[in-house]
Enzyme design. Structure first.
Site, mmCIF file in Angstrom:
data_model
loop_
_atom_site.group_PDB
_atom_site.id
_atom_site.type_symbol
_atom_site.label_atom_id
_atom_site.label_comp_id
_atom_site.label_asym_id
_atom_site.label_seq_id
_atom_site.Cartn_x
_atom_site.Cartn_y
_atom_site.Cartn_z
ATOM 1 N N LYS A 74 0.853 -1.189 0.000
ATOM 2 C CA LYS A 74 0.000 0.000 0.000
ATOM 3 C C LYS A 74 0.884 1.232 0.000
ATOM 4 C CE LYS A 74 -3.638 2.309 2.595
ATOM 5 N NZ LYS A 74 -4.622 2.185 3.688
ATOM 6 N N LYS B 218 -2.088 -1.583 -3.885
ATOM 7 C CA LYS B 218 -2.991 -0.437 -3.817
ATOM 8 C C LYS B 218 -2.199 0.854 -3.867
ATOM 9 C CE LYS B 218 -6.025 1.760 -0.536
ATOM 10 N NZ LYS B 218 -6.438 1.823 0.831
HETATM 11 C C1 PBG Z 1 -7.654 2.963 5.570
HETATM 12 C C2 PBG Z 1 -7.885 2.909 4.115
HETATM 13 C C3 PBG Z 1 -7.719 3.923 3.158
HETATM 14 C C4 PBG Z 1 -8.192 3.408 1.955
HETATM 15 C C5 PBG Z 1 -8.601 2.109 2.211
HETATM 16 N N1 PBG Z 1 -8.365 1.808 3.540
HETATM 17 C C6 PBG Z 1 -7.277 5.310 3.256
HETATM 18 C C7 PBG Z 1 -5.916 5.698 3.635
HETATM 19 O O1 PBG Z 1 -4.970 4.912 3.740
HETATM 20 O O2 PBG Z 1 -5.808 6.895 3.884
HETATM 21 C C8 PBG Z 1 -8.263 4.138 0.667
HETATM 22 C C9 PBG Z 1 -9.259 3.629 -0.292
HETATM 23 C C10 PBG Z 1 -9.585 4.535 -1.399
HETATM 24 O O3 PBG Z 1 -8.966 5.590 -1.621
HETATM 25 O O4 PBG Z 1 -10.514 4.179 -2.127
HETATM 26 N N2 PBG Z 1 -6.346 2.827 5.975
#
Ligand code: PBG
Length: 333
Positions: free
Chosen positions: A203, A256
């Site tokens: 991520k 992601k």
């Molecule tokens: C929580 C999380 C996030 C997303 C999914 N789980 C946000 C972040 O890390 O700030 C983002 C999903 C999206 O942008 O569609 N940690």
């Protein structure tokens, strides 16, 4: 030379729709799609999310049930739940409360749909903490840090509470080191050996999450997430993250965002072809298309199919996307 005779004409394979369908290398199906759903405490009607046109924050009532029923009828059987609690505090206690918004949503959907819907719970703290970080914040030698190991203890509690409420899969997205191990251990000790872990292994710290943070009120109040989420200049580091998560017991791994990271999806798939790989087509990727389509600059339907097919072609087995319902409608046509 092999191509001089017989006369090789690649266009022969493109001459009709049936032939193109016959030889297509990549197929987008509804089975591999996961629809993200925001559930919010304290509302009784769905609220449209300004930064994500066509997406809603759902109340814990019949509106949510009807929406999931509609998805199921269209063939979308997998959902991932994000909670928006009323109350936030420094340790995010609503994330592991028995009466937390996600726990209640899980129970409601499980009671209504039994096993006909696969319930995935996002496991993180950022929507639940008053500071908006994904972990426990503390001061260490005059410096504010996200305490990795303290956070793991909280993640373990969240996992067990989500499993008790009926989650089939928990999906840790906080990028703490050792999170999969901590969660696997806690789940096993509580008798949830069959609950899967889909880890957000890879991520990146990304501006593509902007619309989600508006939707879930989860932007950090200070600093940013770069001390735990990955640096987008790095691709091979993804392999290290995946390897560690597999050693710790992840069943499914994830990259992601998706669209600007197709190279990373491909890299992970090539190195770990035997591991189910998910890709998250995130909020910014959704909103960009919606914004351009609303102005008539892009044809939404064609773009959605092209983008999601590209994510599969890069190597994703599973796609988490706000376009899941759109795709179901398009594939039916
Ligand atoms: C929580 C999380 C996030 C997303 C999914 N789980 C946000 C972040 O890390 O700030 C983002 C999903 C999206 O942008 O569609 N940690």
């Amino acid at each position: 030379m092999w191509f001089s005779f017989p006369n090789v004409r690649p266009r022969r394979l493109r001459q009709s729709e049936l032939i193109r369908n016959l030889v297509a290398e990549t197929r987008l199906t509804v089975d591999c799609l996961v629809m993200p759903i925001f559930v919010k405490e304290g509302i009784d009607r769905p609220e449209e999310i300004e930064s994500m046109p066509g997406q809603y924050r759902w109340p814990l009532n019949d509106y949510l049930v009807k929406f999931v029923e509609k998805l199921r009828d269209k063939g979308i059987r997998n959902v991932i739940l994000f909670g928006i609690p009323k109350h936030k505090d420094s340790i995010g206690s609503e994330a592991f409360s028995k009466e937390g918004v996600v726990q209640r949503a899980l129970r409601l959907l499980r009671e209504t749909f039994g096993k006909s819907i696969l319930l995935i719970a996002d496991l993180c703290l950022c929507q639940y903490t008053d500071h908006g970080h994904c972990g426990i914040v503390r001061e260490r030698r005059g410096e504010v840090v996200i305490d990795n190991d303290e956070t793991l203890r909280v993640y373990a509690k969240i996992a067990v509470s989500q499993a008790e409420a009926g989650a089939d899969i928990v999906a840790p997205s906080g990028m703490m080191d050792g999170q999969v191990r901590a969660i696997r251990q806690a789940l096993d000790e509580a008798g949830f050996e069959n609950v899967l872990i889909m880890s957000y292994s890879v991520k990146y710290a990304s501006a593509f999450y902007g619309p989600f943070r508006t939707a879930a009120y989860s932007a950090p109040k200070f600093g940013d997430r770069r001390t735990y989420q990955m640096d987008y200049r790095n691709a091979h580091e993804a392999l290290k993250e995946v390897m560690l998560d597999l050693e710790e017991g992840a069943d499914i791994v994830m990259v992601k965002p998706a669209l600007a990271y197709l190279d990373v999806i491909r890299l992970v798939k090539e190195h770990f072809p035997y591991v189910p790989l998910a890709a998250y087509n995130v909020s910014g990727e959704y909103s960009m298309i919606k914004a351009a389509a609303a102005r008539g600059w892009l044809d939404e339907k064609s773009i959605v199919l092209e983008v999601l097919t590209a994510i599969k072609r890069a190597g994703a087995d599973i796609i988490i996307t706000y376009f899941a319902e759109t795709v179901a409608d398009l594939i039916q046509d």
